[in-house]
Design an enzyme around this catalytic site. Structure first.
Site, PDB file in Angstrom:
ATOM      1  N   LYS A  80      57.643  -9.357 -18.290  1.00 21.63           N
ATOM      2  CA  LYS A  80      58.579  -8.256 -18.545  1.00 21.63           C
ATOM      3  C   LYS A  80      59.825  -8.293 -17.647  1.00 21.63           C
ATOM      4  O   LYS A  80      60.890  -7.854 -18.054  1.00 21.63           O
ATOM      5  CB  LYS A  80      57.852  -6.911 -18.413  1.00 21.63           C
ATOM      6  CG  LYS A  80      56.825  -6.696 -19.529  1.00 21.63           C
ATOM      7  CD  LYS A  80      56.141  -5.358 -19.427  1.00 21.63           C
ATOM      8  CE  LYS A  80      54.980  -5.275 -20.408  1.00 21.63           C
ATOM      9  NZ  LYS A  80      54.307  -3.980 -20.380  1.00 21.63           N
ATOM     10  N   ALA A 145      53.809  -2.437 -14.101  1.00 22.35           N
ATOM     11  CA  ALA A 145      53.339  -1.391 -15.013  1.00 22.35           C
ATOM     12  C   ALA A 145      53.748  -0.012 -14.498  1.00 22.35           C
ATOM     13  O   ALA A 145      54.195   0.852 -15.268  1.00 22.35           O
ATOM     14  CB  ALA A 145      51.821  -1.479 -15.170  1.00 22.35           C
ATOM     15  N   GLY A 252      44.380   3.235 -22.037  1.00 23.53           N
ATOM     16  CA  GLY A 252      45.767   3.023 -22.440  1.00 23.53           C
ATOM     17  C   GLY A 252      45.970   2.611 -23.891  1.00 23.53           C
ATOM     18  O   GLY A 252      47.076   2.195 -24.247  1.00 23.53           O
TER      19      GLY A 252
HETATM   20  P1  ATR Z   1      51.466  -5.251 -13.401  1.00 25.93           P
HETATM   21  O1  ATR Z   1      52.606  -5.870 -14.171  1.00 25.93           O
HETATM   22  O2  ATR Z   1      50.171  -5.209 -14.165  1.00 25.93           O
HETATM   23  O3  ATR Z   1      51.833  -3.928 -12.797  1.00 25.93           O
HETATM   24  P2  ATR Z   1      51.810  -6.366 -10.764  1.00 25.93           P
HETATM   25  O4  ATR Z   1      53.286  -6.159 -10.835  1.00 25.93           O
HETATM   26  O5  ATR Z   1      51.276  -7.625 -10.189  1.00 25.93           O
HETATM   27  O6  ATR Z   1      51.142  -6.276 -12.211  1.00 25.93           O
HETATM   28  O7  ATR Z   1      51.211  -5.100  -9.966  1.00 25.93           O
HETATM   29  C1  ATR Z   1      49.842  -4.936  -9.770  1.00 25.93           C
HETATM   30  C2  ATR Z   1      49.577  -3.597  -9.094  1.00 25.93           C
HETATM   31  O8  ATR Z   1      48.168  -3.407  -8.961  1.00 25.93           O
HETATM   32  C3  ATR Z   1      50.148  -3.489  -7.690  1.00 25.93           C
HETATM   33  O9  ATR Z   1      50.456  -2.146  -7.418  1.00 25.93           O
HETATM   34  C4  ATR Z   1      48.980  -3.966  -6.846  1.00 25.93           C
HETATM   35  O10 ATR Z   1      49.007  -3.531  -5.488  1.00 25.93           O
HETATM   36  P3  ATR Z   1      49.893  -4.340  -4.398  1.00 25.93           P
HETATM   37  O11 ATR Z   1      51.312  -3.938  -4.659  1.00 25.93           O
HETATM   38  O12 ATR Z   1      49.373  -3.890  -3.096  1.00 25.93           O
HETATM   39  O13 ATR Z   1      49.638  -5.802  -4.681  1.00 25.93           O
HETATM   40  C5  ATR Z   1      47.848  -3.288  -7.570  1.00 25.93           C
HETATM   41  N1  ATR Z   1      46.534  -3.929  -7.355  1.00 25.93           N
HETATM   42  C6  ATR Z   1      46.071  -5.058  -7.916  1.00 25.93           C
HETATM   43  N2  ATR Z   1      44.812  -5.320  -7.520  1.00 25.93           N
HETATM   44  C7  ATR Z   1      44.452  -4.301  -6.681  1.00 25.93           C
HETATM   45  C8  ATR Z   1      43.273  -3.968  -5.952  1.00 25.93           C
HETATM   46  N3  ATR Z   1      42.172  -4.743  -5.985  1.00 25.93           N
HETATM   47  N4  ATR Z   1      43.289  -2.840  -5.205  1.00 25.93           N
HETATM   48  C9  ATR Z   1      44.362  -2.043  -5.164  1.00 25.93           C
HETATM   49  N5  ATR Z   1      45.514  -2.309  -5.831  1.00 25.93           N
HETATM   50  C10 ATR Z   1      45.556  -3.411  -6.578  1.00 25.93           C
END
Ligand code: ATR
Length: 284
Positions: A80, A145, A252
């Site tokens: 995106k 997201a 969702g």
């Molecule tokens: P997306 O496009 O799905 O939003 P992304 O931009 O990689 O993917 O963002 C993933 C989000 O999920 C982030 O907020 C991430 O936290 P960080 O910014 O600290 O990386 C969060 N996230 C992913 N795995 C996680 C976990 N196990 N515990 C807490 N937060 C998580």
């Protein structure tokens, strides 16, 4: 590369406008089913396909689809932001999100829109009958997201909007872009959520993809709370925790259908009705 999902409606091939969803992975996308249902309902002669773009080949894939005469594409994870960068023009919603989930090819260039925010808002306020205005809202996550829905949530005038993220500075960066200073929006860590309660809690993290629970206290779910996971197709640990805490829980799928309806309407100039499609895919 192009994997046609359904036979297009029965018209001559040159009358069919082609659309696709581009992502990686893409095999499980429900978008072809949803858009085909919209097309039947509104009698639009379109085909809609799934396209797997290589992780390092998004732009080449889009340009190839454009050359093949596609009219537009939906863009999904993880492209995106790249989609935003390659568009020549952006709608206000795309600019606010800094990301694009809907592309339209025109003779004046590539247009980028973002319908994710409108999709979430329509699902919460309309399908789930939960007004956001005046509510205490918690947004979990600060990645792509979350970014796509942050400003549209603010535009609903919640009493406050707290963004909690594992990495605090990402949440702080997002909150600093808040356009409405009148609404209290705050960035914090998951630990900071102790002693706080919310009427609407939205999980925009990708933790559920790997079945990971979030370290949030169950006390965040106020009485009559709506807990919304932007993920669909699985019961995430977040949903399990929210249900056990007495919250109303939604995934969702409704957002997916509503954002698709917005995209379809931008492409075809006719807005499909979503309730029957929600019933077909089991979102109701
Ligand atoms: P997306 O496009 O799905 O939003 P992304 O931009 O990689 O993917 O963002 C993933 C989000 O999920 C982030 O907020 C991430 O936290 P960080 O910014 O600290 O990386 C969060 N996230 C992913 N795995 C996680 C976990 N196990 N515990 C807490 N937060 C998580």
């Amino acid at each position: 590369m192009v994997d046609t999902y359904v036979e297009p409606l029965a018209v001559a091939a040159h009358d069919i406008d082609r659309y696709a969803v581009v992502g990686n992975p893409i095999a499980h996308s429900k978008s072809p089913f949803i858009h085909t249902a919209f097309a039947k309902q509104t009698q639009q002669n379109i085909s809609y396909e799934r396209v797997l773009a290589p992780l390092d080949g998004f732009e080449a894939t889009i340009r190839s689809l454009m050359q093949q005469g596609f009219k537009g594409v939906n863009v999904t994870v993880p492209f995106k932001f790249e989609a935003y960068a390659l568009c020549d023009h952006h709608t206000e919603q795309a600019k606010l999100a800094g990301a694009v989930n809907t592309i339209k090819f025109t003779e004046h260039g590539i247009w980028g829109d973002n319908t994710d925010g409108d999709g979430l808002i329509a699902d919460i306020t309309h399908n789930l009958n939960t007004p956001i205005k005046g509510k205490r809202v918690l947004l979990l996550g600060a990645g792509g997201a979350a970014e796509g829905v942050f400003q549209p949530l603010l535009a609903q005038h919640p009493a406050k909007l707290v963004v909690a993220n594992r990495t605090l500075d990402k949440a702080e960066k997002m909150v600093s872009k808040s356009f409405d200073a009148a609404i209290k929006s705050v960035a914090c860590t998951f630990e900071d959520l102790k002693n706080q309660q919310f009427d609407i809690v939205i999980n925009a993290t990708s933790a559920g993809l790997s079945d990971m629970a979030l370290p949030i206290p169950s006390s965040v779910f106020a009485e009559n709370c709506l807990a919304y996971d932007m993920m669909y197709g699985r019961e995430t640990p977040f949903m399990v925790q929210a249900r056990a805490s007495g919250a109303q829980v939604a995934d969702g799928l409704g957002m997916l259908i509503e954002q698709a309806a917005e995209a379809f309407s931008g492409w075809r100039g006719v807005r499909p009705e979503t309730k029957s499609v929600m019933e077909m895919v089991g979102a109701l």
